[in-house]
Scaffold this active site. Structure first.
Site, PDB file in Angstrom:
ATOM      1  N   ARG A 249       0.774  -1.218   0.000  1.00 17.02           N
ATOM      2  CA  ARG A 249       0.000   0.000   0.000  1.00 17.02           C
ATOM      3  C   ARG A 249       0.805   1.268   0.000  1.00 17.02           C
ATOM      4  O   ARG A 249       1.986   1.242   0.025  1.00 17.02           O
ATOM      5  CB  ARG A 249      -0.795   0.034   1.220  1.00 17.02           C
ATOM      6  CG  ARG A 249       0.178   0.374   2.211  1.00 17.02           C
ATOM      7  CD  ARG A 249      -0.058   0.345   3.505  1.00 17.02           C
ATOM      8  NE  ARG A 249       0.042   1.521   4.187  1.00 17.02           N
ATOM      9  CZ  ARG A 249       1.039   2.299   4.197  1.00 17.02           C
ATOM     10  NH1 ARG A 249       1.917   2.159   3.441  1.00 17.02           N
ATOM     11  NH2 ARG A 249       1.127   3.286   4.940  1.00 17.02           N
TER      12      ARG A 249
ATOM     13  N   MET B 252       2.298   5.009   1.387  1.00 21.02           N
ATOM     14  CA  MET B 252       3.077   5.233   2.555  1.00 21.02           C
ATOM     15  C   MET B 252       2.542   6.224   3.529  1.00 21.02           C
ATOM     16  O   MET B 252       1.610   6.910   3.311  1.00 21.02           O
ATOM     17  CB  MET B 252       4.363   5.751   2.123  1.00 21.02           C
ATOM     18  CG  MET B 252       4.534   5.219   0.822  1.00 21.02           C
ATOM     19  SD  MET B 252       6.133   5.285   0.369  1.00 21.02           S
ATOM     20  CE  MET B 252       6.828   4.514   1.573  1.00 21.02           C
TER      21      MET B 252
ATOM     22  N   LEU C 267      -0.570   9.013  10.237  1.00 21.35           N
ATOM     23  CA  LEU C 267       0.773   8.916   9.681  1.00 21.35           C
ATOM     24  C   LEU C 267       0.784   9.162   8.188  1.00 21.35           C
ATOM     25  O   LEU C 267       1.737   9.719   7.648  1.00 21.35           O
ATOM     26  CB  LEU C 267       1.386   7.540   9.988  1.00 21.35           C
ATOM     27  CG  LEU C 267       2.305   7.515  11.216  1.00 21.35           C
ATOM     28  CD1 LEU C 267       1.532   7.842  12.482  1.00 21.35           C
ATOM     29  CD2 LEU C 267       2.980   6.156  11.355  1.00 21.35           C
ATOM     30  N   GLU C 268      -0.285   8.763   7.506  1.00 25.66           N
ATOM     31  CA  GLU C 268      -0.296   8.873   6.051  1.00 25.66           C
ATOM     32  C   GLU C 268      -0.575  10.280   5.547  1.00 25.66           C
ATOM     33  O   GLU C 268       0.037  10.716   4.576  1.00 25.66           O
ATOM     34  CB  GLU C 268      -1.340   7.914   5.461  1.00 25.66           C
ATOM     35  CG  GLU C 268      -0.998   6.446   5.627  1.00 25.66           C
ATOM     36  CD  GLU C 268       0.219   6.041   4.838  1.00 25.66           C
ATOM     37  OE1 GLU C 268       0.627   6.780   3.924  1.00 25.66           O
ATOM     38  OE2 GLU C 268       0.776   4.981   5.145  1.00 25.66           O
ATOM     39  N   SER C 269      -1.508  10.991   6.178  1.00 27.71           N
ATOM     40  CA  SER C 269      -1.862  12.307   5.633  1.00 27.71           C
ATOM     41  C   SER C 269      -2.194  13.336   6.712  1.00 27.71           C
ATOM     42  O   SER C 269      -2.832  14.333   6.425  1.00 27.71           O
ATOM     43  CB  SER C 269      -3.063  12.184   4.674  1.00 27.71           C
ATOM     44  OG  SER C 269      -4.254  11.899   5.400  1.00 27.71           O
TER      45      SER C 269
END
Length: 448
Positions: free
Chosen positions: A59, A61, A177-179
Site C-alpha cells: 500500500r 506510505m 501517519l499517512e496524511s
C-alpha cells in the site's frame, strides 16, 4: 511516501532483523503503499520525505510529517522528449483498455513536472534514528489531532470497526501517519506526476503500470481529473493509496457508487484501510504489541513464544507482570539491547503489509495506543545526546529560524529541513555537525 492499502511501499525504513541498530536513511523518494515496493514516509517537517530503504508492502506510505511546499504542485515545462514518450505511451495504454477519449482528456493539459524528478533524485545526507521517527509519529500535536478526528468521525469509525473488526484507533493512526488526518494528501495532479516518473525511466515500468491504473480509475468515474491529486510519488487520498493498491483494495463504504478516497468525507478511505488490514489477517482485540522489560541475562531472543512463556524467561510488561496470552509473540528490540523492547503479535505483521517497515508498524501501533489513552514509550533509547522535550524542539526551531537558517515552520517535528539547519549552525559554532536536536545545541543557540 504514504495508501491505506499499499503493497508496494516505495519509501521504507530498512530495519535489520528484529533489531534496528543502524540509523534510518531519510530520503526524498516516492512512497509506495499497499502495493509492492516499500518506502516509509517520515514523520517530519516535509511530507514528501521518506525513510528510504528496501522494504515491501501492499500500500501507500505514511507521513508522520507536515506538508508544506514539497506537496504543492509545481508548474509543468515544455519537454519535447516527454511529448514523444506520451505519443508512444498512448498506444500501450489503449492496448490495456484505456479509451482514446479518457487518454486524450487526461493528457490534454498534463505535462512534464521537473519538481517531481527533483524530489525523486534528492537524497538527504542525514540519518534519522528509530527514536526520532517514533517521537514524531506520536508527537503531542499528532495525538491531539487524532483524538479530535476520533471525536469528529466517531460514528463512521465505529461503523467501520464493527464491519471490518479493526479498532478505530488503529485506522485513525494509519490516517494520521499517512496524511495527518486528511490535511496532507498532496496537491500534485496524478497524471502529471506519474507520467513524469514513468518517462524518467528510473522506475519506469513500475510507474507506467501505476499510470495505466490511474487512467483506469479516471475511466471508471470514481474521480474527476480535477480532483485526481496526491503526492509527487503517486500516493493518493486520506490514507495514501497508490493506484494499483486502490484498484485492488479500495471500498465504497457509503454506497454511493464511487470509491472516493479524496473526498472531504474520509469514510471510503478509512474503510478501505480497515478492509485492507482485515484482508491480510487482522485479529480483532489482539494488540499489535506490548512494551516489555527484558532481563540483561536473557540469551537468544529469537523465535515465537506465548507471552506466558516469555515471562518464564523474565520478559514482562512495564508493570512487572506477565503480558496476557494474546497469541504467539516475538521479541522486537529495534535499537538493540540498550533501547525499548516490545513483544509483537500477528497484527504487527499485518500493519507491515501496509508498509513493510518495523519503524512504520511501531509508529502506527504506538500512535494508536496513545489515541486510546496509553502512555508514551517508557524504555530509554541510546540517543547519545540529551534529548529535547516537544516544546524545547519548537524553541530550537524558533532560534534557528531567527538566524535565517531555512526553518519554514515551528512545529516541534524534527525532519530533514530542521536537521539541515542544525548542521549549518553546528558548523558555524565549531561543533560536531551531526544534526541531532540536543540540549547542547539549544544551549549554544540561546547563549550565542
Amino acid at each position: 511516501m504514504s495508501s491505506g492499502l499499499i503493497s508496494t511501499c516505495m519509501a521504507a525504513v530498512t530495519l535489520a532483523g528484529m533489531a534496528l541498530a543502524s540509523p534510518v536513511d531519510t530520503s526524498l523518494r516516492p512512497k509506495a503503499r499497499p502495493d509492492g515496493s516499500a518506502e516509509v514516509v517520515a514523520v517530519e517537517d516535509t511530507q514528501a520525505t521518506v525513510y528510504a530503504g528496501l522494504a515491501r508492502s501492499l500500500r501507500p506510505m505514511a507521513r508522520p510529517g507536515n506538508l508544506r511546499t514539497e506537496d504543492v504542485a509545481q508548474a509543468t515545462t515544455a519537454n519535447p522528449a516527454f511529448d514523444r514518450w506520451v505519443r508512444g505511451f498512448r498506444g500501450r495504454a489503449l492496448a490495456q483498455g484505456i479509451s482514446p477519449r479518457t487518454f486524450d482528456a487526461a493528457f490534454r493539459n498534463a505535462g512534464f513536472t521537473p519538481d517531481v524528478i527533483a524530489k525523486d533524485r534528492n537524497q538527504t545526507e542525514f540519518k534519522s534514528e528509530i527514536w526520532d521517527y517514533l517521537d514524531n509519529a506520536a508527537a503531542p500535536p499528532k495525538v491531539e489531532e487524532g483524538r479530535q478526528a476520533l471525536r469528529q468521525h466517531d460514528r463512521t469509525l465505529r461503523q467501520i470497526e464493527q464491519r471490518y473488526g479493526v479498532e478505530k484507533e488503529v485506522v485513525a493512526a494509519v490516517w494520521g501517519l499517512e496524511s495527518r488526518y486528511g490535511t496532507r494528501m498532496g496537491t500534485y495532479p496524478m497524471i502529471d506526476a506519474l507520467a513524469t516518473l514513468a518517462f524518467d525511466g528510473r522506475r519506469g515500468s513500475f510507474f507506467e503500470k501505476q499510470l495505466v491504473t490511474a487512467l483506469k480509475i479516471v475511466q471508471s468515474g470514481d474521480v474527476t481529473l480535477r480532483d485526481f491529486k496526491g503526492s509527487w510519488a503517486g500516493a493518493m487520498g486520506h490514507t495514501q493509496f497508490i493506484p494499483t493498491s486502490y484498484m485492488a483494495y479500495a471500498v465504497d463504504f457509503d454506497g454511493n457508487g464511487k470509491r472516493d478516497v479524496w473526498s472531504r468525507d474520509p469514510g471510503d478511505a478509512l474503510a478501505s484501510t480497515a478492509a485492507y488490514l482485515r484482508r491480510f489477517g487482522w485479529i480483532s482485540g489482539q494488540p499489535w504489541g506490548v512494551e516489555v522489560r527484558v532481563p540483561g541475562s536473557l540469551g537468544s531472543t529469537g523465535g515465537q513464544r506465548m507471552p506466558s512463556q516469555w515471562a518464564q524467561l523474565g520478559v514482562v510488561g512495564m508493570d512487572g507482570r506477565p503480558v496476557r496470552d494474546h497469541g504467539s509473540a516475538s521479541l522486537l528490540m529495534p535499537a538493540g539491547r540498550n533501547g525499548a523492547a516490545f513483544l509483537i503479535f500477528k497484527n504487527f505483521s499485518v500493519i507491515k503489509r501496509y508498509n513493510n517497515s518495523d519503524a512504520y508498524a511501531l509508529g502506527v501501533g504506538h500512535l494508536s495506543d496513545r489515541l486510546k489513552g496509553g502512555p508514551p514509550i517508557q524504555g530509554s533509547w541510546p540517543r547519545g545526546y540529551q534529548a529535547l522535550s516537544f516544546n524545547e524542539k519548537k524553541e530550537l526551531q524558533r532560534q534557528l529560524k531567527n538566524r535565517g537558517l531555512g526553518i519554514e515552520k515551528i512545529d516541534g517535528l524534527i525532519g530533514p529541513n530542521t536537521r539541515s539547519a542544525i548542521v549549518a549552525f553546528q558548523r558555524s559554532a565549531g561543533m560536531k555537525a551531526d544534526g541531532n536536536p540536543s540540549q547542547e545545541v539549544l544551549r549554544r543557540l540561546k547563549g550565542s
